[in-house]
Design a protein around this motif. Sequence first.
Motif, mmCIF file in Angstrom:
data_model
loop_
_atom_site.group_PDB
_atom_site.id
_atom_site.type_symbol
_atom_site.label_atom_id
_atom_site.label_comp_id
_atom_site.label_asym_id
_atom_site.label_seq_id
_atom_site.Cartn_x
_atom_site.Cartn_y
_atom_site.Cartn_z
ATOM 1 N N ALA A 114 0.824 -1.216 0.000
ATOM 2 C CA ALA A 114 0.000 0.000 0.000
ATOM 3 C C ALA A 114 0.855 1.262 0.000
ATOM 4 O O ALA A 114 0.448 2.292 -0.546
ATOM 5 C CB ALA A 114 -0.927 -0.009 1.214
ATOM 6 N N TYR A 115 2.040 1.182 0.612
ATOM 7 C CA TYR A 115 2.922 2.346 0.601
ATOM 8 C C TYR A 115 3.333 2.720 -0.823
ATOM 9 O O TYR A 115 3.707 3.864 -1.085
ATOM 10 C CB TYR A 115 4.188 2.071 1.412
ATOM 11 C CG TYR A 115 3.971 1.858 2.889
ATOM 12 C CD1 TYR A 115 2.880 2.412 3.550
ATOM 13 C CD2 TYR A 115 4.865 1.095 3.643
ATOM 14 C CE1 TYR A 115 2.677 2.203 4.904
ATOM 15 C CE2 TYR A 115 4.683 0.888 5.006
ATOM 16 C CZ TYR A 115 3.583 1.441 5.623
ATOM 17 O OH TYR A 115 3.398 1.233 6.965
ATOM 18 N N GLY A 116 3.282 1.735 -1.746
ATOM 19 C CA GLY A 116 3.702 2.000 -3.123
ATOM 20 C C GLY A 116 2.906 3.121 -3.763
ATOM 21 O O GLY A 116 3.467 3.968 -4.480
ATOM 22 N N ALA A 117 1.600 3.146 -3.530
ATOM 23 C CA ALA A 117 0.765 4.205 -4.100
ATOM 24 C C ALA A 117 1.154 5.568 -3.535
ATOM 25 O O ALA A 117 1.181 6.577 -4.259
ATOM 26 C CB ALA A 117 -0.703 3.920 -3.814
ATOM 27 N N THR A 118 1.473 5.606 -2.239
ATOM 28 C CA THR A 118 1.922 6.858 -1.626
ATOM 29 C C THR A 118 3.229 7.325 -2.258
ATOM 30 O O THR A 118 3.395 8.511 -2.594
ATOM 31 C CB THR A 118 2.117 6.670 -0.108
ATOM 32 O OG1 THR A 118 0.869 6.292 0.472
ATOM 33 C CG2 THR A 118 2.629 7.938 0.539
ATOM 34 N N MET A 119 4.165 6.413 -2.433
ATOM 35 C CA MET A 119 5.464 6.757 -3.017
ATOM 36 C C MET A 119 5.309 7.290 -4.430
ATOM 37 O O MET A 119 5.888 8.320 -4.795
ATOM 38 C CB MET A 119 6.377 5.530 -3.009
ATOM 39 C CG MET A 119 6.732 5.024 -1.638
ATOM 40 S SD MET A 119 7.673 3.482 -1.722
ATOM 41 C CE MET A 119 7.767 3.054 0.026
ATOM 42 N N ALA A 120 4.512 6.585 -5.241
ATOM 43 C CA ALA A 120 4.336 7.000 -6.630
ATOM 44 C C ALA A 120 3.640 8.354 -6.717
ATOM 45 O O ALA A 120 4.019 9.220 -7.522
ATOM 46 C CB ALA A 120 3.534 5.946 -7.396
ATOM 47 N N GLY A 121 2.633 8.559 -5.886
ATOM 48 C CA GLY A 121 1.906 9.821 -5.917
ATOM 49 C C GLY A 121 2.761 11.004 -5.527
ATOM 50 O O GLY A 121 2.734 12.058 -6.188
ATOM 51 N N TYR A 122 3.538 10.853 -4.484
ATOM 52 C CA TYR A 122 4.402 11.956 -4.053
ATOM 53 C C TYR A 122 5.543 12.194 -5.051
ATOM 54 O O TYR A 122 5.971 13.335 -5.258
ATOM 55 C CB TYR A 122 4.965 11.671 -2.667
ATOM 56 C CG TYR A 122 4.045 12.105 -1.549
ATOM 57 C CD1 TYR A 122 4.090 13.396 -1.033
ATOM 58 C CD2 TYR A 122 3.111 11.223 -1.007
ATOM 59 C CE1 TYR A 122 3.250 13.789 -0.013
ATOM 60 C CE2 TYR A 122 2.256 11.609 0.011
ATOM 61 C CZ TYR A 122 2.328 12.896 0.502
ATOM 62 O OH TYR A 122 1.475 13.284 1.505
ATOM 63 N N ALA A 123 6.031 11.125 -5.675
ATOM 64 C CA ALA A 123 7.076 11.296 -6.683
ATOM 65 C C ALA A 123 6.549 12.073 -7.883
ATOM 66 O O ALA A 123 7.235 12.967 -8.419
ATOM 67 C CB ALA A 123 7.602 9.925 -7.125
ATOM 68 N N ARG A 124 5.333 11.754 -8.327
ATOM 69 C CA ARG A 124 4.726 12.490 -9.436
ATOM 70 C C ARG A 124 4.536 13.964 -9.049
ATOM 71 O O ARG A 124 4.823 14.869 -9.834
ATOM 72 C CB ARG A 124 3.394 11.857 -9.815
ATOM 73 C CG ARG A 124 2.506 12.680 -10.753
ATOM 74 C CD ARG A 124 3.174 12.962 -12.113
ATOM 75 N NE ARG A 124 3.428 11.758 -12.851
ATOM 76 C CZ ARG A 124 2.520 11.138 -13.616
ATOM 77 N NH1 ARG A 124 1.289 11.624 -13.725
ATOM 78 N NH2 ARG A 124 2.842 10.038 -14.267
ATOM 79 N N GLU A 141 16.119 17.843 -3.128
ATOM 80 C CA GLU A 141 14.851 17.374 -3.680
ATOM 81 C C GLU A 141 14.508 15.977 -3.165
ATOM 82 O O GLU A 141 13.357 15.689 -2.836
ATOM 83 C CB GLU A 141 14.923 17.362 -5.215
ATOM 84 C CG GLU A 141 15.052 18.730 -5.859
ATOM 85 C CD GLU A 141 13.793 19.569 -5.670
ATOM 86 O OE1 GLU A 141 12.687 19.027 -5.813
ATOM 87 O OE2 GLU A 141 13.932 20.768 -5.350
ATOM 88 N N MET A 142 15.508 15.101 -3.119
ATOM 89 C CA MET A 142 15.256 13.741 -2.647
ATOM 90 C C MET A 142 14.958 13.705 -1.148
ATOM 91 O O MET A 142 14.143 12.902 -0.684
ATOM 92 C CB MET A 142 16.450 12.832 -2.964
ATOM 93 C CG MET A 142 16.678 12.613 -4.467
ATOM 94 S SD MET A 142 15.240 11.867 -5.314
ATOM 95 C CE MET A 142 14.455 13.332 -6.044
ATOM 96 N N LEU A 143 15.597 14.576 -0.374
ATOM 97 C CA LEU A 143 15.288 14.656 1.052
ATOM 98 C C LEU A 143 13.838 15.087 1.267
ATOM 99 O O LEU A 143 13.121 14.526 2.103
ATOM 100 C CB LEU A 143 16.231 15.639 1.745
ATOM 101 C CG LEU A 143 17.640 15.127 2.065
ATOM 102 C CD1 LEU A 143 18.527 16.277 2.528
ATOM 103 C CD2 LEU A 143 17.608 14.028 3.121
ATOM 104 N N ARG A 144 13.399 16.087 0.503
ATOM 105 C CA ARG A 144 12.014 16.545 0.629
ATOM 106 C C ARG A 144 11.045 15.442 0.216
ATOM 107 O O ARG A 144 10.006 15.240 0.864
ATOM 108 C CB ARG A 144 11.798 17.786 -0.229
ATOM 109 C CG ARG A 144 12.456 19.046 0.309
ATOM 110 C CD ARG A 144 12.249 20.227 -0.603
ATOM 111 N NE ARG A 144 10.839 20.470 -0.859
ATOM 112 C CZ ARG A 144 10.378 21.339 -1.761
ATOM 113 N NH1 ARG A 144 11.224 22.032 -2.497
ATOM 114 N NH2 ARG A 144 9.088 21.517 -1.928
ATOM 115 N N LEU A 145 11.364 14.729 -0.862
ATOM 116 C CA LEU A 145 10.484 13.670 -1.351
ATOM 117 C C LEU A 145 10.364 12.538 -0.338
ATOM 118 O O LEU A 145 9.253 12.125 0.028
ATOM 119 C CB LEU A 145 11.018 13.129 -2.679
ATOM 120 C CG LEU A 145 10.309 11.884 -3.229
ATOM 121 C CD1 LEU A 145 8.846 12.171 -3.510
ATOM 122 C CD2 LEU A 145 11.020 11.382 -4.494
#
Length: 320
Positions: A114-124, A141-145
């Motif tokens: 389920a965390y995958g959807a969170t990761m993909a959404g925030y990356a987009r 940028e990666m720290l903020r992400l």
Amino acid sequence: MNDPSLPPGPTDWLPVLLYKAWRSDPLEYVTQLIREHGDIVYLPLGSNNLAIVNHPDYVQDVLVTHKWNFTKRRVDEKEWRQFLGEGLVDSEGDFHMHERRLLEPAFHHDRVIAYGATMAGYARQQADGWTDGATLDMHREMLRLTLAIAGKAFLNTDVGSSEADTIARAVDMSYEMYSFLRMPLGHLLERLPFPTVRHFHEARALLDRIIYQKIAEHRRAGGGHDLLSMLIEAPVKEGGVGHVTDVRVRDEALNILIAGHETTANALTFTWHLLAQHPDMEARLHEEVDRVLAGRLPTPDDVPALPFTEAVFAEALRLY
């Protein structure tokens, strides 16, 4: 003169000079030491002597095969606990096992998927804020992400860009103080009015204010399936002993927040660095992602169809 009971290492420098060389360029200095002395290097740094272990077999032996012969407790345990408090990352024994069982539900397979959807959404969302031709500090940028992802996935909290920047600055200042206290005579230097000491206390206050605010919000809301809710409610579930203190919740939440974003951000930044050095590999990566995803967000089910992408990250982690 070399002590035959210790691994080889530099013996002709004062500890303060060794520490200066260590701080100036740690990666280059450690690489040089391994070239000169082998896969186990003894580095005398006064009260904080180090044994650097490089060979994967030795690392396996320390972390897995004979892990019970070693301890995570640091010589500078007091300084580390000033930063993170008492949590899973640096605990051992019965307390570590208790905290591990407490947090395990947050890392079950279904929850990780389920965390995958969170990761993909925030990356987009992060990528949508970039523009062609802009110059970006990718580590920032990666720290903020990763901080935004960790905040949402583990604490069910939306960490805004300004708040993420505040946390990142506080973490940087805390690490600076941690390194400062590990210097020879660091305990004495801590009592002097150095800017690093003042910045550390400011950083600690910033982190505490943010974490305690999140704890208060969760207590008012009640319930929830995120990690912070588990921490708040777990003692009641385990025997009716009352609520855990905010200090304990703060320590564990901060441990997870830092462990869940800072190392991942470093690995992602290093991946960007490697891709920039190999434009042919970067082009091949983009081709596979564009072909498989066709503009949509990825899901865990897409991983088998992205073998080159997976190989890129595996290689970056191997070299990192």
